[in-house]
Design a protein around this motif. Structure first.
Motif, PDB file in Angstrom:
ATOM      1  N   MET A   1       6.841   9.670   7.212  1.00  0.00           N
ATOM      2  CA  MET A   1       7.898  10.557   6.738  1.00  0.00           C
ATOM      3  C   MET A   1       8.438  11.416   7.871  1.00  0.00           C
ATOM      4  SD  MET A   1       5.828  13.571   4.761  1.00  0.00           S
ATOM      5  CE  MET A   1       7.367  14.332   4.239  1.00  0.00           C
TER       6      MET A   1
ATOM      7  N   PRO B   1      13.446   2.036  14.823  1.00  0.00           N
ATOM      8  CA  PRO B   1      14.703   1.996  14.066  1.00  0.00           C
ATOM      9  C   PRO B   1      15.566   3.234  14.281  1.00  0.00           C
ATOM     10  CG  PRO B   1      12.770   1.748  12.620  1.00  0.00           C
ATOM     11  CD  PRO B   1      12.282   2.180  13.956  1.00  0.00           C
TER      12      PRO B   1
ATOM     13  N   CYS C   1       4.045   1.022   7.940  1.00  0.00           N
ATOM     14  CA  CYS C   1       5.374   1.602   7.722  1.00  0.00           C
ATOM     15  C   CYS C   1       5.332   2.907   6.927  1.00  0.00           C
ATOM     16  CB  CYS C   1       6.270   0.570   7.028  1.00  0.00           C
ATOM     17  SG  CYS C   1       8.017   0.982   7.068  1.00  0.00           S
ATOM     18  N   ALA C   2       4.170   3.275   6.385  1.00  0.00           N
ATOM     19  CA  ALA C   2       4.074   4.542   5.652  1.00  0.00           C
ATOM     20  C   ALA C   2       4.355   5.677   6.630  1.00  0.00           C
ATOM     21  CB  ALA C   2       2.685   4.700   5.036  1.00  0.00           C
TER      22      ALA C   2
ATOM     23  N   LYS D   1       6.065   3.598  -8.454  1.00  0.00           N
ATOM     24  CA  LYS D   1       6.942   3.045  -7.403  1.00  0.00           C
ATOM     25  C   LYS D   1       6.414   1.703  -6.907  1.00  0.00           C
ATOM     26  CE  LYS D   1       7.478   6.449  -4.303  1.00  0.00           C
ATOM     27  NZ  LYS D   1       7.903   7.048  -3.026  1.00  0.00           N
TER      28      LYS D   1
ATOM     29  N   VAL E   1       0.847  -1.193   0.000  1.00  0.00           N
ATOM     30  CA  VAL E   1       0.000   0.000   0.000  1.00  0.00           C
ATOM     31  C   VAL E   1       0.882   1.242   0.000  1.00  0.00           C
ATOM     32  CG1 VAL E   1      -1.801   1.267   1.239  1.00  0.00           C
ATOM     33  CG2 VAL E   1      -1.763  -1.241   1.323  1.00  0.00           C
TER      34      VAL E   1
HETATM   35  N1  LIG Z   1      14.901   5.921   7.292  1.00  0.00           N
HETATM   36  C1  LIG Z   1      15.068   6.226   8.576  1.00  0.00           C
HETATM   37  O1  LIG Z   1      16.107   6.756   8.986  1.00  0.00           O
HETATM   38  C2  LIG Z   1      13.990   5.896   9.570  1.00  0.00           C
HETATM   39  C3  LIG Z   1      12.671   5.736   9.191  1.00  0.00           C
HETATM   40  N2  LIG Z   1      11.712   5.465  10.128  1.00  0.00           N
HETATM   41  C4  LIG Z   1      10.305   5.306   9.730  1.00  0.00           C
HETATM   42  O2  LIG Z   1      10.189   4.184   8.877  1.00  0.00           O
HETATM   43  C5  LIG Z   1       9.139   4.403   7.942  1.00  0.00           C
HETATM   44  C6  LIG Z   1       9.671   4.191   6.540  1.00  0.00           C
HETATM   45  O3  LIG Z   1      10.721   5.079   6.317  1.00  0.00           O
HETATM   46  P1  LIG Z   1      11.627   5.026   4.991  1.00  0.00           P
HETATM   47  O4  LIG Z   1      11.718   3.631   4.519  1.00  0.00           O
HETATM   48  O5  LIG Z   1      12.844   5.790   5.290  1.00  0.00           O
HETATM   49  O6  LIG Z   1      10.706   5.927   4.027  1.00  0.00           O
HETATM   50  P2  LIG Z   1      10.628   6.068   2.431  1.00  0.00           P
HETATM   51  O7  LIG Z   1      10.365   7.528   2.204  1.00  0.00           O
HETATM   52  O8  LIG Z   1      11.776   5.464   1.746  1.00  0.00           O
HETATM   53  O9  LIG Z   1       9.297   5.274   2.090  1.00  0.00           O
HETATM   54  C7  LIG Z   1       8.070   5.711   2.571  1.00  0.00           C
HETATM   55  C8  LIG Z   1       6.970   4.833   2.040  1.00  0.00           C
HETATM   56  O10 LIG Z   1       5.720   5.257   2.577  1.00  0.00           O
HETATM   57  C9  LIG Z   1       4.827   5.567   1.516  1.00  0.00           C
HETATM   58  N3  LIG Z   1       3.951   6.651   1.949  1.00  0.00           N
HETATM   59  C10 LIG Z   1       4.330   7.870   2.402  1.00  0.00           C
HETATM   60  N4  LIG Z   1       3.262   8.602   2.711  1.00  0.00           N
HETATM   61  C11 LIG Z   1       2.173   7.844   2.447  1.00  0.00           C
HETATM   62  C12 LIG Z   1       0.772   8.038   2.541  1.00  0.00           C
HETATM   63  N5  LIG Z   1       0.265   9.203   2.977  1.00  0.00           N
HETATM   64  N6  LIG Z   1      -0.069   7.038   2.198  1.00  0.00           N
HETATM   65  C13 LIG Z   1       0.440   5.870   1.753  1.00  0.00           C
HETATM   66  N7  LIG Z   1       1.745   5.616   1.637  1.00  0.00           N
HETATM   67  C14 LIG Z   1       2.598   6.594   1.969  1.00  0.00           C
HETATM   68  C15 LIG Z   1       5.730   5.924   0.354  1.00  0.00           C
HETATM   69  O11 LIG Z   1       5.129   5.777  -0.912  1.00  0.00           O
HETATM   70  P3  LIG Z   1       4.364   6.998  -1.654  1.00  0.00           P
HETATM   71  O12 LIG Z   1       5.172   8.224  -1.426  1.00  0.00           O
HETATM   72  O13 LIG Z   1       4.259   6.593  -3.074  1.00  0.00           O
HETATM   73  O14 LIG Z   1       3.014   7.064  -0.992  1.00  0.00           O
HETATM   74  C16 LIG Z   1       6.834   4.889   0.545  1.00  0.00           C
HETATM   75  O15 LIG Z   1       6.409   3.634   0.084  1.00  0.00           O
HETATM   76  C17 LIG Z   1       8.629   5.808   8.219  1.00  0.00           C
HETATM   77  O16 LIG Z   1       7.495   5.721   9.060  1.00  0.00           O
HETATM   78  C18 LIG Z   1       9.764   6.479   8.930  1.00  0.00           C
HETATM   79  O17 LIG Z   1       9.335   7.514   9.782  1.00  0.00           O
HETATM   80  C19 LIG Z   1      12.029   5.328  11.446  1.00  0.00           C
HETATM   81  C20 LIG Z   1      13.324   5.470  11.873  1.00  0.00           C
HETATM   82  C21 LIG Z   1      14.411   5.771  10.963  1.00  0.00           C
END
Ligand SMILES: NC(=O)C1=CN([C@@H]2O[C@H](COP(=O)(O)OP(=O)(O)OC[C@H]3O[C@@H](n4cnc5c(N)ncnc54)[C@H](OP(=O)(O)O)[C@@H]3O)[C@@H](O)[C@H]2O)C=CC1
Ligand SMILES: CCCCCCCCCCCCCCCC(=O)[C@@H](N)CO
Length: 302
Positions: free
Chosen positions: A94, A186, A91-92, A38, A32
């Motif tokens: 930002m 994480p 996991c969605a 993507k 999702v």
């Molecule tokens: N990377 C890091 O350093 C850390 C990350 N985290 C958490 O882990 C999670 C994943 O992070 P990360 O892998 O870095 O993020 P990415 O930005 O690489 O991936 C985010 C994903 O979430 C999706 N997404 C974002 N907003 C929405 C929305 N409103 N509805 C549906 N899908 C959504 C994006 O797809 P699309 O934009 O197409 O919707 C994408 O698939 C987050 O919650 C982040 O806060 C926690 C600690 C550290």
């Protein structure tokens, strides 16, 4: 094997790696996220790791933070195609960083919507069936910044702390129904989202975050999936992750006697270590402030 796993944010970063990890163990996956290109790209990548020819990766494009009815509908669609959800991974999300006064008010609203409500809606949509079937796992991806507040993370930390409150309350409700909740914390992880976030990160936030090293998303995903399968409430990584989780356990549910004993025994020691970290964070903030003031004076006299 054969389980239906729904991963929000499954098209990128940690979420994509979680999907791959589950697929490698024979699960059926629903991804999702919003962007369809993507999603398809990720689907192709995940399918390379199949272990039998029955496995399916389903893609659903929806914003998980906008409209509950929409989220409920897409979950229904996924269940019609791949059966009831055995595991949901929220996991969605930002990150946006910046000093409190520099962040737009709308950023506070947006992060709360995506990181918090975007975890509430999918969970709310699957919980009834999970309780009825007396089967299920729900994973919430918080952050180390959901265990402590740091310079630059006023908006982000709050949205990640919120997840913890939700998860503790929900775990107490659903444990008798054999449904288990996992909250993952994480550290900085090398993902597209992290690269994006770093473009606007204040120096203070960067320096403080460098206390912990940057992890690989595969490594983070492996740990999360393992903890979720075991039904652990807490999922963390590395020695600082371990210390932070023990130190901030509060009234979180305990998963094993060993875990409880370790928390009791280590609490005082870890608090002592934490005081040194807090001192060093404060001095980073103070140094950056003095540096800024100095360069402002230099600018004025030039
Ligand atoms: N990377 C890091 O350093 C850390 C990350 N985290 C958490 O882990 C999670 C994943 O992070 P990360 O892998 O870095 O993020 P990415 O930005 O690489 O991936 C985010 C994903 O979430 C999706 N997404 C974002 N907003 C929405 C929305 N409103 N509805 C549906 N899908 C959504 C994006 O797809 P699309 O934009 O197409 O919707 C994408 O698939 C987050 O919650 C982040 O806060 C926690 C600690 C550290
Ligand atoms: C005993 C006490 C031990 C204390 C250790 C302290 C370590 C503090 C470092 C915190 C780093 C914050 C990572 C945030 C990751 C994140 O979510 C962003 N990348 C956004 O995506």
């Amino acid at each position: 094997p054969g389980a239906h796993v729904v991963v929000t944010g499954g098209s990128s970063g940690i979420g994509k790696c979680i999907a791959i990890e589950c697929y490698k163990q024979g699960a059926f996956i629903t991804l999702v996220a919003r962007n369809e290109d993507k999603l398809l790209q990720a689907k192709k990548e995940i399918e390379k790791h199949s272990i039998n020819d029955k496995q399916v990766v389903l893609c659903i494009s929806v914003d998980v933070s906008q409209d509950y009815n929409q989220v409920e509908n897409v979950i229904k669609q996924a269940q019609e195609k791949l059966g009831p959800v055995d595991m949901l991974v929220n996991c969605a999300g930002m990150a946006v960083s910046g000093k409190f006064e520099d962040l737009e008010v709308s950023t506070f609203e947006r992060l709360m919507s995506i990181n918090y409500l975007g975890s509430v809606y999918p969970s709310r949509a699957v919980i009834t069936t999970m309780k009825e079937r007396r089967v299920g796992r729900i994973v919430f991806v918080s952050s180390q910044a959901g265990q402590l507040g740091l310079f630059g993370f006023t908006a982000y930390s709050a949205s990640k702390f919120a997840i913890r409150g939700l998860a503790e309350a929900l775990q107490m409700e659903v444990k008798p129904y054999n449904v288990y909740i996992t909250v993952a914390y994480p550290p900085d992880t090398d993902t597209p989202g992290f690269a994006e976030e770093n473009r606007t990160k204040p120096l203070e936030t960067r320096l403080i975050s460098e206390t912990t090293s940057v992890c690989k998303p595969e490594q983070v995903a492996k740990q999360i999936v393992k903890d979720a399968i075991q039904g652990n409430f807490n999922s963390s990584l590395g020695s600082d992750g371990y210390m932070l989780s023990a130190l901030t356990c509060g009234m979180a549910p305990v998963t094993s006697i060993t875990e409880g004993l370790q928390q009791v025994v280590t609490m005082g020691l870890f608090r002592t270590i934490a005081l040194f970290y807090l001192g060093s964070f404060d001095s980073i903030v103070r140094r950056c402030m003095m540096q800024r003031e100095k360069s402002e004076i230099a600018d004025k006299t030039a």
